[in-house]
Design an enzyme around this catalytic site. Structure first.
Site, mmCIF file in Angstrom:
data_model
loop_
_atom_site.group_PDB
_atom_site.id
_atom_site.type_symbol
_atom_site.label_atom_id
_atom_site.label_comp_id
_atom_site.label_asym_id
_atom_site.label_seq_id
_atom_site.Cartn_x
_atom_site.Cartn_y
_atom_site.Cartn_z
ATOM 1 N N HIS A 297 34.414 37.479 47.958
ATOM 2 C CA HIS A 297 35.038 37.982 46.608
ATOM 3 C C HIS A 297 36.112 36.785 45.992
ATOM 4 C CE1 HIS A 297 33.196 42.120 46.579
ATOM 5 N NE2 HIS A 297 33.417 42.046 47.970
ATOM 6 N N LYS A 480 44.484 44.408 34.480
ATOM 7 C CA LYS A 480 43.916 43.788 35.772
ATOM 8 C C LYS A 480 44.990 43.494 36.511
ATOM 9 C CE LYS A 480 41.986 40.563 33.108
ATOM 10 N NZ LYS A 480 40.800 40.791 33.802
ATOM 11 N N ARG A 481 44.876 43.130 38.008
ATOM 12 C CA ARG A 481 46.125 42.912 38.734
ATOM 13 C C ARG A 481 46.788 41.699 38.122
ATOM 14 N NH1 ARG A 481 47.047 45.280 44.261
ATOM 15 N NH2 ARG A 481 48.715 43.708 44.002
ATOM 16 N N LYS A 486 45.016 34.847 36.390
ATOM 17 C CA LYS A 486 44.198 35.675 35.562
ATOM 18 C C LYS A 486 45.056 35.539 34.252
ATOM 19 C CE LYS A 486 43.256 39.458 38.913
ATOM 20 N NZ LYS A 486 41.769 39.542 38.612
ATOM 21 N N THR A 588 35.241 42.766 36.925
ATOM 22 C CA THR A 588 34.426 44.025 36.604
ATOM 23 C C THR A 588 35.125 44.945 35.520
ATOM 24 O OG1 THR A 588 35.692 45.028 38.291
ATOM 25 C CG2 THR A 588 33.513 44.331 39.032
ATOM 26 N N LYS A 592 33.419 46.965 32.055
ATOM 27 C CA LYS A 592 33.752 48.317 31.483
ATOM 28 C C LYS A 592 34.090 48.183 29.901
ATOM 29 C CE LYS A 592 35.606 49.065 36.448
ATOM 30 N NZ LYS A 592 36.597 48.562 37.058
HETATM 31 C C1 26Q Z 1 43.854 39.856 52.676
HETATM 32 C C2 26Q Z 1 44.715 39.686 53.862
HETATM 33 C C3 26Q Z 1 45.791 40.326 53.894
HETATM 34 C C4 26Q Z 1 46.456 41.319 52.862
HETATM 35 C C5 26Q Z 1 45.683 41.269 51.679
HETATM 36 C C6 26Q Z 1 44.317 40.693 51.589
HETATM 37 C C7 26Q Z 1 43.563 40.784 50.416
HETATM 38 C C8 26Q Z 1 43.416 42.119 50.063
HETATM 39 C C9 26Q Z 1 42.683 42.421 48.843
HETATM 40 C C10 26Q Z 1 42.841 39.853 49.851
HETATM 41 C C11 26Q Z 1 41.926 40.028 48.844
HETATM 42 C C12 26Q Z 1 41.870 41.450 48.243
HETATM 43 C C13 26Q Z 1 41.258 41.751 46.947
HETATM 44 C C14 26Q Z 1 40.225 40.860 46.335
HETATM 45 C C15 26Q Z 1 39.953 41.108 45.235
HETATM 46 O O1 26Q Z 1 39.894 42.242 44.558
HETATM 47 N N1 26Q Z 1 38.782 40.376 44.533
HETATM 48 C C16 26Q Z 1 38.117 40.632 43.244
HETATM 49 O O2 26Q Z 1 36.976 41.251 43.675
HETATM 50 C C17 26Q Z 1 36.315 41.532 42.785
HETATM 51 C C18 26Q Z 1 35.020 42.370 42.912
HETATM 52 O O3 26Q Z 1 33.927 41.455 43.616
HETATM 53 C C19 26Q Z 1 35.792 40.618 41.777
HETATM 54 O O4 26Q Z 1 35.203 41.052 40.430
HETATM 55 C C20 26Q Z 1 37.350 39.615 41.161
HETATM 56 O O5 26Q Z 1 36.817 38.638 40.459
HETATM 57 C C21 26Q Z 1 37.970 39.248 42.443
HETATM 58 O O6 26Q Z 1 39.071 38.785 42.137
#
Ligand code: 26Q
Length: 741
Positions: A297, A480-481, A486, A588, A592
């Site tokens: 992702h 978004k986050r 971003k 995503t 929406k």
């Molecule tokens: C990893 C290790 C330690 C702590 C946290 C994490 C961690 C947690 C969450 C790393 C990444 C995430 C989340 C990533 C994320 O939300 N990515 C998004 O995924 C969406 C679904 O595929 C995409 O639409 C977005 O573009 C992408 O940023």
């Protein structure tokens, strides 16, 4: 669903002297009783979606809708004098950070809707993503105690608990099942950690960062906790229902890894097969290779998980040994590669484990989440692996469930669509395309629907945030986050340019506009927090300036979450999707907004590319550098100061010229330095794209004067959004990865 029984019992329900929470629990429990059990699938092929996050949001309305009783429930409650909207005070279950977690929830919804046996496995965090408050415009975090109202949608399965062992402790994993309703009832199984105080900590908090936080032992414990519990259950079930020949395991089970967070499941799978079931390592590995698939992702290097070997070895020595062993197998298999390629694919180097490389090596299929993203994985992130494993990499462009993101959040638009093309599209979303023929005819009615949804949104914002926006305002939204890539900061500068332009008369003939932001920042991400503060400062200034406040407003909504999103996507005109090209894997939120008839103002990044491919570039507003442009810019040497002439300079200088206060912590100056003075300044190319961004925003503003033609653009987006239903995505996964049909 025993609908009649539910309706009969609901009619009998005594609502007098009951508070909202009691009613919520009673109605939800009644629905659970009438819904029936999880559809059995023993002895058949099932897919399992392992994810650290499931951002399900509020279950009440969605579940009643899926069970086909929402409208009747509303009516019965109204007759009893209860407004169904009172249940909006029940918290969302925010067991996820953002896109990846919400995608998992959409996928479960679609699979159940399509009648496919896909089950989610994850962690039942006691506290979900923090609740956000603002103090002097700065984000502060409060615990999200989502279970304080009860959790009537989960069933505790104490009889199926199992012990998970670490070198230094034992923890009991107790499953809680949340049924996922649709054509069949699937299972979302979340494990809760029980035992000593230390043990309970494992499922206490969701990590509130959406990129890697280095070196957190607790995170490793979490990842192993649910991976191990899931693997043990699947192996045990296989023996029980399909006999003991594990060569047949992949025929009945496919495990999808949602990013690298559950990758320890691969090592644990091999550990259990070799230790508990006495298989030889090569056999266990072969079976793993036919069982697991992996979705990536992100391509941000800092978000690709790597773990210090010592950390893992300390609490999971056997897992560390297995990963080292896997790295040796991989190396042997990849022996024909050059040394640079071998290095790129290494699972174990310099005392660290590279979880993505481990996933790529073992997984039978690896997928990206939008066309561009998959191309980048193949040509860059995993270039060497793509060369030696041809056919392993696939694209699966993300989607969103149109049931929550259109039917539930925009009843008015759905009714208009029904009146235009009939109701067949609700059963098969691709029918939405029929709208293409009638966008002109329905433009006016669409404008009325959009106005009504905008009115509800603005009223909600007025109630929640205390900021009143007149109904005639054009609504631009960026939700978004919060992350530098971003580029919420670029929107902030663009707003300042508009503001100064309105004040000095260089911008005239401007349609009143509001910029709506919603975002949480990781608590430790200082720069992202400074951006929130900066935008809140801009909002106070712009909103209180009598010279401009009739034309321009800014709102940063507090505690943006799934339920807020449902209102924002339905009530906005313009969807801001302005990430640096190549960095947003898919997005995503963009889908929406599109489905609810907002035009996209965005860069050629992630799924934006596919959105404009389908809805037409002329119905959207694309600007800024492409991936190829950026490659050239980087080669030529990028100097952000070159882009500071004129209005942009004035906007950027407000970070340091005393226009705004960061409360004295120096964070605005730090932002400024990150753009202009640090090594590799402005590495997200904010200043490079700012000028064309402002132009795009002004073009939209001007086009909006012609309400009819603007509505036609918006409707063209709705009409071509069916592709972004997660029903399509799940059908593709099911055919091309899971082989469920
Ligand atoms: C990893 C290790 C330690 C702590 C946290 C994490 C961690 C947690 C969450 C790393 C990444 C995430 C989340 C990533 C994320 O939300 N990515 C998004 O995924 C969406 C679904 O595929 C995409 O639409 C977005 O573009 C992408 O940023």
């Amino acid at each position: 669903m025993k609908k009649e029984q539910f309706i009969k019992e609901l009619q009998k329900l005594d609502v007098k002297n009951k508070d909202v929470i009691t009613l919520y629990n009673e109605i939800s429990s009644l629905a659970m009783q009438c819904a029936g059990d999880i559809t059995p699938t023993e002895g058949k092929r099932n897919a399992y979606y392992l994810s650290m996050e499931f951002l399900i949001g509020r279950s009440f309305y969605n579940n009643l809708m899926e069970l086909g009783v929402l409208a009747q429930t509303q009516k019965i409650l109204t007759d009893k004098g209860v407004d169904i909207n009172v249940f909006e005070e029940i918290e969302d279950a925010a067991l996820g950070n953002g896109g990846l977690g919400r995608l998992a929830a959409c996928f479960l919804d679609s699979a159940a809707g399509l009648g496919l046996p896909l089950h989610g496995y994850g962690i039942r965090y006691k506290y979900g993503l923090f609740k956000q408050a603002f103090k002097n415009g700065c984000q502060v975090e409060l615990p999200d105690d989502w279970q304080k109202f009860g959790d009537p949608w989960s069933i505790r399965r104490a009889g199926e608990k199992r012990v998970i062992k670490y070198a230094d402790m034992e923890v009991t994993a107790v499953p809680y099942d949340m049924p996922v309703f649709g054509k069949r009832i699937n299972r979302l199984r979340l494990f809760q950690a029980e035992g000593s105080e230390e043990a309970q900590k494992i499922s206490e908090y969701l990590y509130p960062a959406d990129d890697t936080e280095e070196g957190k032992i607790l995170r490793i414990r979490q990842e192993y906790f649910f991976s191990a519990a899931t693997v043990a259950e699947l192996l045990e079930n296989f023996v029980k229902h399909n006999g003991g020949d594990f060569n047949n395991f992949p025929e009945y089970n496919v495990i999808q890894l949602n990013d690298t967070h559950p990758v320890m499941a691969i090592a644990e799978f091999i550990r259990q097969l070799t230790s508990d079931y006495k298989l030889a390592f090569p056999d266990a590995l072969r079976i793993a290779k036919n069982t697991f698939a992996y979705t990536n992702h992100t391509v941000l290097p800092e978000a690709l998980e790597t773990w210090n070997e010592e950390y893992i070895r300390k609490i999971l020595p056997e897992i560390a040994d297995i990963i080292v062993e896997l790295s040796l197998y991989a190396k042997r298999e990849q022996a024909e590669c050059g040394s640079a390629e071998a290095e790129e694919m290494a699972i174990y180097k310099n005392g660290r484990f590279y979880m993505a490389n481990l996933a790529v090596y073992v997984a039978k299929k690896v997928n990206g989440v939008a066309k561009l993203h998959t191309e980048i994985l193949k040509s860059s992130t995993f270039k060497a692996a793509n060369k030696i494993y041809p056919g392993k990499f696939q694209n699966k462009t993300n989607g969103i469930t149109h049931r929550r993101w259109l039917e539930l959040c925009n009843v008015e638009l759905c009714e208009l669509i029904d009146s235009a093309i009939g109701t067949d599209w609700r059963g098969n979303i691709s029918g939405l395309e029929k709208l293409n023929g009638c966008t002109e005819k329905f433009a006016e009615q669409f404008t009325a629907v959009k106005a009504a949804k905008k009115h509800s949104l603005l009223k909600y914002i007025a109630d929640k945030e205390g900021i009143k926006i007149p109904d005639n305002f054009l609504v631009y939204a960026q939700v978004k986050r919060l992350h530098e890539y971003k580029r919420q900061l670029m929107t902030a500068f663009a707003i300042l340019e508009l503001y100064f332009g309105l004040k000095d008369g260089t911008i005239t003939d401007f349609q009143p506009s509001v910029f709506v932001f919603g975002a949480k920042s990781a608590p430790s991400y200082k720069r992202a927090k400074a951006i929130i503060k900066f935008i809140n400062e801009i909002a106070s200034k712009v909103n209180s300036d009598p010279e401009t406040s009739g034309l321009l407003r800014v709102v940063f909504v507090c505690n943006y979450n799934v339920s807020y999103a449902e209102k924002i996507v339905a009530g906005s005109d313009v969807s801001l999707q302005v990430s640096t090209a190549g960095l947003e894997a898919s997005g995503t939120g963009n889908m929406k907004f599109m489905m609810n008839g907002a035009v996209t103002c965005g860069t050629m990044d992630g799924a934006n590319i596919e959105i404009v491919e389908l809805a037409g570039r002329h119905n959207n507003y694309i600007f800024g550098a492409t991936v190829e442009d950026l490659t050239a810019v980087k080669e030529n040497g990028y100097n952000p100061a070159d882009y500071l002439k004129g209005a942009a300079g004035r906007a950027v200088e407000t970070l340091v010229d005393g226009t705004f206060s960061d409360g004295g912590d120096g964070s605005f100056k730090e932002l400024y330095d990150s753009l202009l003075t640090y090594k590799d300044p402005d590495n997200y190319f904010v200043l490079l794209d700012l000028n064309s961004y402002v132009k795009s925003l002004l073009q939209i503003n001007s086009d909006y004067k012609d309400k009819k033609s603007f509505a036609v653009k918006q409707l063209n987006n709705v009409a071509n959004s069916a592709y972004f239903s997660s029903d399509r995505t799940i059908a593709e996964y099911s055919r091309e990865i899971w082989e469920l049909y």
